[in-house]
Write a protein that holds these residues in place. Sequence first.
Motif, PDB file in Angstrom:
ATOM      1  N   ILE A 166      78.011  26.634  37.000  1.00 49.77           N
ATOM      2  CA  ILE A 166      77.101  25.708  36.325  1.00 49.77           C
ATOM      3  C   ILE A 166      77.810  25.023  35.163  1.00 49.77           C
ATOM      4  O   ILE A 166      77.689  23.801  34.969  1.00 49.77           O
ATOM      5  CB  ILE A 166      75.848  26.466  35.837  1.00 49.77           C
ATOM      6  CG1 ILE A 166      75.066  26.994  37.051  1.00 49.77           C
ATOM      7  CG2 ILE A 166      74.969  25.553  34.991  1.00 49.77           C
ATOM      8  CD1 ILE A 166      73.945  27.942  36.691  1.00 49.77           C
ATOM      9  N   SER A 192      67.674  30.938  47.729  1.00 51.14           N
ATOM     10  CA  SER A 192      67.899  30.822  46.283  1.00 51.14           C
ATOM     11  C   SER A 192      69.165  30.035  45.993  1.00 51.14           C
ATOM     12  O   SER A 192      69.200  29.210  45.055  1.00 51.14           O
ATOM     13  CB  SER A 192      68.001  32.223  45.667  1.00 51.14           C
ATOM     14  OG  SER A 192      68.313  32.155  44.291  1.00 51.14           O
ATOM     15  N   GLU A 230      68.335  26.392  46.501  1.00 50.66           N
ATOM     16  CA  GLU A 230      67.539  25.905  45.372  1.00 50.66           C
ATOM     17  C   GLU A 230      68.435  25.647  44.161  1.00 50.66           C
ATOM     18  O   GLU A 230      68.319  24.619  43.488  1.00 50.66           O
ATOM     19  CB  GLU A 230      66.457  26.930  45.010  1.00 50.66           C
ATOM     20  CG  GLU A 230      65.329  27.058  46.010  1.00 50.66           C
ATOM     21  CD  GLU A 230      64.281  25.968  45.863  1.00 50.66           C
ATOM     22  OE1 GLU A 230      64.483  25.070  45.013  1.00 50.66           O
ATOM     23  OE2 GLU A 230      63.293  26.007  46.603  1.00 50.66           O
ATOM     24  N   SER A 231      69.340  26.582  43.900  1.00 50.18           N
ATOM     25  CA  SER A 231      70.218  26.472  42.727  1.00 50.18           C
ATOM     26  C   SER A 231      71.153  25.278  42.839  1.00 50.18           C
ATOM     27  O   SER A 231      71.388  24.560  41.857  1.00 50.18           O
ATOM     28  CB  SER A 231      71.030  27.764  42.559  1.00 50.18           C
ATOM     29  OG  SER A 231      70.198  28.858  42.290  1.00 50.18           O
ATOM     30  N   THR A 288      70.827  22.491  44.638  1.00 49.86           N
ATOM     31  CA  THR A 288      70.164  21.177  44.611  1.00 49.86           C
ATOM     32  C   THR A 288      69.598  20.858  43.226  1.00 49.86           C
ATOM     33  O   THR A 288      69.447  19.694  42.873  1.00 49.86           O
ATOM     34  CB  THR A 288      69.051  21.101  45.668  1.00 49.86           C
ATOM     35  OG1 THR A 288      68.175  22.238  45.536  1.00 49.86           O
ATOM     36  CG2 THR A 288      69.643  21.092  47.075  1.00 49.86           C
ATOM     37  N   LYS A 289      69.310  21.892  42.427  1.00 53.05           N
ATOM     38  CA  LYS A 289      68.848  21.651  41.059  1.00 53.05           C
ATOM     39  C   LYS A 289      69.932  20.968  40.220  1.00 53.05           C
ATOM     40  O   LYS A 289      69.628  20.234  39.278  1.00 53.05           O
ATOM     41  CB  LYS A 289      68.421  22.963  40.407  1.00 53.05           C
ATOM     42  CG  LYS A 289      67.040  23.441  40.833  1.00 53.05           C
ATOM     43  CD  LYS A 289      66.667  24.735  40.135  1.00 53.05           C
ATOM     44  CE  LYS A 289      65.289  25.206  40.581  1.00 53.05           C
ATOM     45  NZ  LYS A 289      64.915  26.513  39.956  1.00 53.05           N
ATOM     46  N   LEU A 290      71.186  21.212  40.575  1.00 51.52           N
ATOM     47  CA  LEU A 290      72.286  20.568  39.854  1.00 51.52           C
ATOM     48  C   LEU A 290      72.417  19.090  40.217  1.00 51.52           C
ATOM     49  O   LEU A 290      73.030  18.309  39.495  1.00 51.52           O
ATOM     50  CB  LEU A 290      73.603  21.293  40.162  1.00 51.52           C
ATOM     51  CG  LEU A 290      73.731  22.719  39.631  1.00 51.52           C
ATOM     52  CD1 LEU A 290      75.047  23.349  40.106  1.00 51.52           C
ATOM     53  CD2 LEU A 290      73.671  22.736  38.106  1.00 51.52           C
ATOM     54  N   GLU A 291      71.866  18.716  41.371  1.00 49.37           N
ATOM     55  CA  GLU A 291      71.883  17.336  41.864  1.00 49.37           C
ATOM     56  C   GLU A 291      73.292  16.771  42.040  1.00 49.37           C
ATOM     57  O   GLU A 291      73.615  15.691  41.521  1.00 49.37           O
ATOM     58  CB  GLU A 291      71.058  16.431  40.948  1.00 49.37           C
ATOM     59  CG  GLU A 291      69.592  16.819  40.882  1.00 49.37           C
ATOM     60  CD  GLU A 291      68.753  15.823  40.093  1.00 49.37           C
ATOM     61  OE1 GLU A 291      69.327  15.057  39.287  1.00 49.37           O
ATOM     62  OE2 GLU A 291      67.534  15.798  40.300  1.00 49.37           O
ATOM     63  N   LYS A 350      65.585  17.228  50.230  1.00 51.38           N
ATOM     64  CA  LYS A 350      66.053  16.935  48.875  1.00 51.38           C
ATOM     65  C   LYS A 350      66.871  15.641  48.807  1.00 51.38           C
ATOM     66  O   LYS A 350      67.461  15.326  47.771  1.00 51.38           O
ATOM     67  CB  LYS A 350      66.910  18.094  48.353  1.00 51.38           C
ATOM     68  CG  LYS A 350      66.169  19.422  48.253  1.00 51.38           C
ATOM     69  CD  LYS A 350      65.047  19.374  47.223  1.00 51.38           C
ATOM     70  CE  LYS A 350      64.385  20.743  47.084  1.00 51.38           C
ATOM     71  NZ  LYS A 350      63.310  20.747  46.047  1.00 51.38           N
TER      72      LYS A 350
END
Length: 343
Positions: A107, A139, A142-143, A145-148, A196
């Motif tokens: 991250i 999970s 999800e993690s 794609t949250k970073l885009e 997404k």
Amino acid sequence: MIDSICQEISNRRDYLTEEIETIYFGGGTPSLLETEQLEHLLAVVYATFNVSKHAEITLEANPEDLSKVKSKELYELGINRLSLGIQTFDDGKLSWMNRAHAASDSINAFQNARTAGFNNISLDLIYAIPNHDEKKWNSDLESITKLEPEHISLYGLTIESKTVFAKWEEQKKLIELPEEEAAKQYLFAIDFLKSKGYQQYEVSNFGREELYSRHNTNYWAGIPYLGVGPGAHSYDGSSRRFNIRNNAKYISGINSNVSYFESENLSATQLINERILTQLRTAKGLDLNSLESMRTQFEKAHSDFLEELTKQDLICVEGNFISLKPEGFLVADEIALRLFFDE
């Protein structure tokens, strides 16, 4: 090593005559190189070849290597695309795979790259990790794609011979994820990433529209490329060349002007078969017109097999194109082999 690679670049200035559209630092761990070394390599490439002003310049990096300072230096150097090997956001599995980074490092590396100015970042995930169940895989998705990121690559964990994983498997310390579970994770990921906004344009690759990997897309399209360094492969449209993998022998070969590579001239049939293999891996699929004079023979020989694949909902035939459906991507290589021409 850097001097030897630069010498090879200079020696092979006539291998490619077209304008260079992509430069890719990959294989090994190029992010370990000092910025000055990368700068020197790029300078030699630009001095040797005609490089497009809009070239895509990618560097593969490990998350632990991308500090704020290093990210800024890479961006200022002219590298405009990064590919980060995240693999998973599960710290336990990262440790099990002997990765040096933690999820927090991934991250931080991504954020460092964004802060430095990178607006084209690809992230890698691995599925089919033993004991990495559906919940943990979801999970990970999800993690990520949250970073885009602009691009995501998915790779199934493979057990290569003569590796620690292979040894563990022999000792019953590692049990591969059942094939049906691995397939389930892959197919779920396709639907999830599509929801997404990521389009699957190749078996393992997903991207925002117009942000697909230009380097890999050119490879699947059969465009010639030059690979330099130990283990690098090159293709000029009619033959392939493979550099020796051993670092010391590679350097010695460059310095003493002794052969450090093998080459192979491809027959017309081999070229067609490679076209079948690479095009089928893409979402666009195999263009039957690209088979040229062999199209009629292809359709006659494989009509029953193609009909069977259609009934099994593995392929889609539209106009001149044969494309694989998601379930077909699971067996892409097997399908391609069945469609090959005999020498």
